[in-house]
Scaffold this active site. Structure first.
Site, PDB file in Angstrom:
ATOM      1  NE  ARG A  38     -47.540  -1.009  -4.770  1.00 19.20           N
ATOM      2  CZ  ARG A  38     -48.751  -0.713  -4.315  1.00 19.20           C
ATOM      3  NH1 ARG A  38     -49.550   0.085  -5.018  1.00 19.20           N
ATOM      4  NH2 ARG A  38     -49.180  -1.215  -3.174  1.00 19.20           N
ATOM      5  CG  ASN A  56     -48.740  -3.687  -6.922  1.00 17.38           C
ATOM      6  OD1 ASN A  56     -47.561  -3.731  -7.255  1.00 17.38           O
ATOM      7  ND2 ASN A  56     -49.138  -3.857  -5.668  1.00 17.38           N
TER       8      ASN A  56
END
Length: 803
Positions: A38, A56
């Site tokens: 990320r 996520n």
């Protein structure tokens, strides 16, 4: 809304024709959680001028992105090109969004829970940046044994649920200090959302205690433990995935004492060196071996013991190799930094039990072995052993798949996109199990031999943990044919409890299917030849197999050839006592009278004369506890026993064959003419029936060499080369006989016997020279540790066929 999938690594080099701001929902599948993915997305989005968000979820990583079409394409291309080191992108799926952007920047948003489809990243060895920090006196993590970041550290060993967030790990008990929280919250920091992030102020703590539980005073437990190791102590270390027992590898007294107390009489110990320079005192690793040692998986690498110095004789008796690893955690780095030689670092258990993972259990089970304990207070969620690998013909091969590799998912070949949810239970020895669905397979970490009660309990617990962790509901359960395998019995229990079907899979078919699957053989590929050699597996005719030549695809197989079946007098006792196999083979080749008449001067004949031959003859004749087995493993045991290697008893599985391989004279192997290799005969059992490799000519040549007092290493070389030539001749013969649709020029090699490096290299090289495409194992073991993958793909193929 339009949808298309873009495989990892692909991207348009041209800007799309569309111009102006557009929005896309981008789904990234693969190993993309807990690896710094990320923050990489965040960094690349800012660099490309893209706005939106990333999170996520149970399917992987989900991105909402807005920007000009060329910006988005540049962003997508960058995702594949700059993937974090521990990540693996399996697919990027793009869907057009019609709504306008709600933000003018790019953000990382909280995780979303749901049905689990994403993978769990394996534990990874300490990275260079973290290693530098613990060595820097000016750094706040100086000498901190739990230093980690998104590029390294614990994963499987601490995770309890998906998504991989701190609350779902055993780190939940440690509240981050302000400094760690600032790193954790900063997308530009390499510790952004590194779930185990910690420091001396807020994280787990390490201490040294004596076997009576008293804390050993001192400011630096790792340094104190290192000093004790240098003075002959045995130290129990709470490692990443379980306890380990360590002692100085040059101290024969300490190593012998560890063997005695651990009740591990002869099986080689693993070794650890602080760096390659220290390791090179004992081995000369190749470039490929060095790369494997330093990889994120950080396995134990089996290498030739060809260095200038030797470790203590009790470290690896009877073999010419050493299994070395580099320090996998900061704790191990601190422990070894002042030791410029090698340490024995073996599993923290007795005999074949699973290693301890709990402090109290370690005190109870290891208290009579260890002098001191290097403990810490970070809980281990599940046991994860060290992986074992080797380099063969320039490529890495996994021998035991655990820390650093499991449970990374394996992509199944073309045609398995609609794989039903399969739970494959694996075998009895070197057990793993496998979860497969939607073209992916998750092979568990190494469990071990289920005959041990504690390992059996650990297996049941691990299966339940994986099903819960991956929110997995099997639609079918795959089992080995052997009626006494405990894995099979548990599988039937689960199937009956959930009212789901079972698929029974023949042992050697599973070996070959695993090899085909990891080599990307498509679901609808033509059947190919396969050679599966091992100790034994249950055949579909109710006999024991172990030297098999098959024509196989995922749906089925035809047995085309085998090694000659020979009795195993005493059943499992013949596995433990190789002389029994030698007697059975010599009896089958000559009968006792013929053997005595020609070879009465041999020491082996005198040895067997003193054994209860009449009882064995009666057992074999009446087929009482003397099953026939076409086992290549038992043939190697028989030859080893005849040459005086592990004749009366083996102390660990495969010992006789391993020590026989270690004796091979390399000059004879490389330079002698094939005419000197021991011959085998290829026969037909019945007209049009199975082809058979008959060992009688080999025995005649081998025994004649013994009468001539030919050195045992030369005999061992001629035997290995002879077996390899016989295997290749059989493959060539079967390929010439094939009729109908088949891939006659591809051969899959599998089974534990192919972990014999000399045999494997001889067979693979000769098959290649004969024009065959050779498929071998790299990602899962050739031994029974790979069975569950094969079971899973076979069950999936059969379910698809029935559908």
């Amino acid at each position: 809304m339009s949808t298309h999938a873009q495989p990892a690594g692909q991207g348009s080099a041209q800007h799309p024709a569309v111009v102006g701001p557009v929005g896309e929902e981008i789904r990234v599948r693969g190993l993309v959680q807990g690896v710094g993915f990320r923050p990489t997305v965040w960094r690349l989005a800012h660099a490309c001028g893209v706005v939106g968000d990333v999170c996520n979820d149970s399917d992987g990583v989900l991105i909402h992105a807005w920007g000009d079409a060329w910006m988005l394409q540049r962003f997508i291309d960058s995702l594949s090109a700059e993937c974090p080191p521990l990540a693996r992108i399996d697919a990027i799926e793009r869907h057009q969004l019609n709504e306008a952007a709600e933000a003018n920047d790019f953000r990382i948003v909280p995780s979303v829970s749901g049905h689990v489809q994403t993978g769990v990243t394996p534990d990874a060895v300490v990275c260079a940046d973290c290693a530098a920090e613990i060595a820097d006196p000016a750094n706040r993590r100086y000498r901190y044994p739990f230093t980690n970041c998104t590029h390294c550290g614990p994963r499987l060993s601490i995770i309890q649920a998906i998504p991989y967030d701190r609350a779902n790990t055993t780190m939940a008990a440690f509240v981050m200090c302000d400094a760690c929280r600032a790193e954790y919250d900063d997308p530009a920091d390499r510790r952004f959302h590194a779930q185990p992030v910690a420091c001396p102020a807020c994280g787990p703590r390490v201490w040294l205690e004596s076997r009576d539980g008293a804390r050993v005073n001192g400011d630096d437990p790792c340094r104190a433990a290192s000093l004790l190791l240098r003075h002959g102590a045995i130290v129990a270390i709470k490692g990443l995935g379980g306890f380990q027992l360590a002692c100085h590898a040059s101290d024969e007294t300490a190593v012998a004492r560890l063997r005695r107390l651990k009740r591990r009489e002869r099986k080689p110990f693993a070794l650890m060196a602080r760096d390659l320079q220290a390791m090179r005192r004992y081995c000369t690793p190749s470039e490929a071996e060095c790369a494997l040692l330093a990889s994120a998986g950080g396995p134990i690498v089996i290498m030739s013991a060809d260095g200038a110095e030797c470790v203590a004789p009790s470290v690896a008796p009877g073999v010419g190799t050493l299994g070395f690893m580099l320090p996998s955690t900061p704790l191990h780095r601190l422990l070894t930094e002042s030791i410029d030689s090698a340490l024995v670092v073996t599993s923290g258990n007795t005999s074949d039990e699973p290693p301890c993972i709990d402090n109290a259990d370690a005190r109870a089970r290891l208290g009579r072995i260890a002098d001191v304990f290097l403990m810490h207070d970070r809980d281990i969620s599940r046991r994860v052993d060290d992986s074992v690998a080797r380099v063969v013909r320039g490529s890495a091969q996994i021998v035991r798949r655990a820390r650093g590799y499991a449970p990374a998912s394996l992509l199944l070949p073309e045609g398995f996109a609609d794989t039903p949810a399969v739970l494959a239970m694996g075998g009895e020895l070197k057990n793993t199990f496998c979860l497969a669905r939607d073209a992916q397979a998750i092979v568990s970490h190494h469990i071990g031999d289920l005959e041990d009660a504690l390992t059996y309990a650990d297996y049941r617990r691990a299966v339940a943990q994986y099903l819960r962790l991956f929110e997995y509901e099997p639609q079918v359960i795959a089992l080995d044919l052997h009626p006494e395998y405990l894995s099979r019995k548990i599988g039937y229990e689960l199937a009956q409890a959930s009212q789901i079907p079972v698929v029974e899979v023949q042992h050697h078919h599973a070996h070959l299917a695993a090899c085909m699957a990891e080599n990307g053989v498509a679901f609808d590929a033509l059947p190919m030849l396969g050679v599966a050699l091992d100790g034994l597996g249950y055949g579909d005719d109710g006999t024991l197999w172990g030297g098999e030549f098959m024509l196989a695809d995922y749906r089925g197989y035809t047995r085309l050839g085998r090694f000659k079946p020979v009795a195993m007098p005493g059943g499992t006792r013949a596995i433990d006592e190789p002389w029994r196999n030698a007697y059975a083979h010599l009896r089958a080749a000559f009968d006792w009278y013929g053997f005595t008449r020609h070879y009465s001067g041999l020491e082996m004949q005198q040895f067997l004369s003193g054994r209860p031959r009449a009882a064995l003859d009666a057992m074999i004749a009446q087929r009482v506890n003397s099953p026939l087995a076409s086992s290549t493993g038992r043939l190697f045991d028989a030859v080893a026993a005849t040459l005086g290697v592990c004749r009366e008893r083996v102390l660990y599985e495969g010992q006789a064959a391993i020590e026989l391989e270690a004796l091979v004279d390399q000059h004879t192997l490389r330079n002698d003419s094939d005419a000197h290799a021991y011959p085998f005969e290829l026969t037909n059992t019945v007209p049009g029936g199975l082809r058979c490799i008959e060992p009688r000519p080999m025995w005649e040549a081998l025994l004649d060499d013994l009468l001539r007092c030919t050195p045992v290493p030369v005999i061992a070389a001629r035997f290995h080369k002879g077996v390899a030539i016989a295997i290749v001749r059989m493959v060539e013969c079967l390929a010439d006989l094939l009729t109908g649709p088949a891939d006659a020029r591809s051969v899959a090699l599998s089974g534990g016997v192919f972990q014999n490096r000399i045999l494997f290299e001889q067979v693979a090289t000769r098959l290649g020279e004969a024009g065959f495409r050779v498929l071998t194992h790299r990602q899962v073991p050739a031994n029974d540790g790979g069975l569950s993958l094969g079971q899973a793909v076979i069950a999936a193929a059969r379910q698809r066929g029935e559908g």
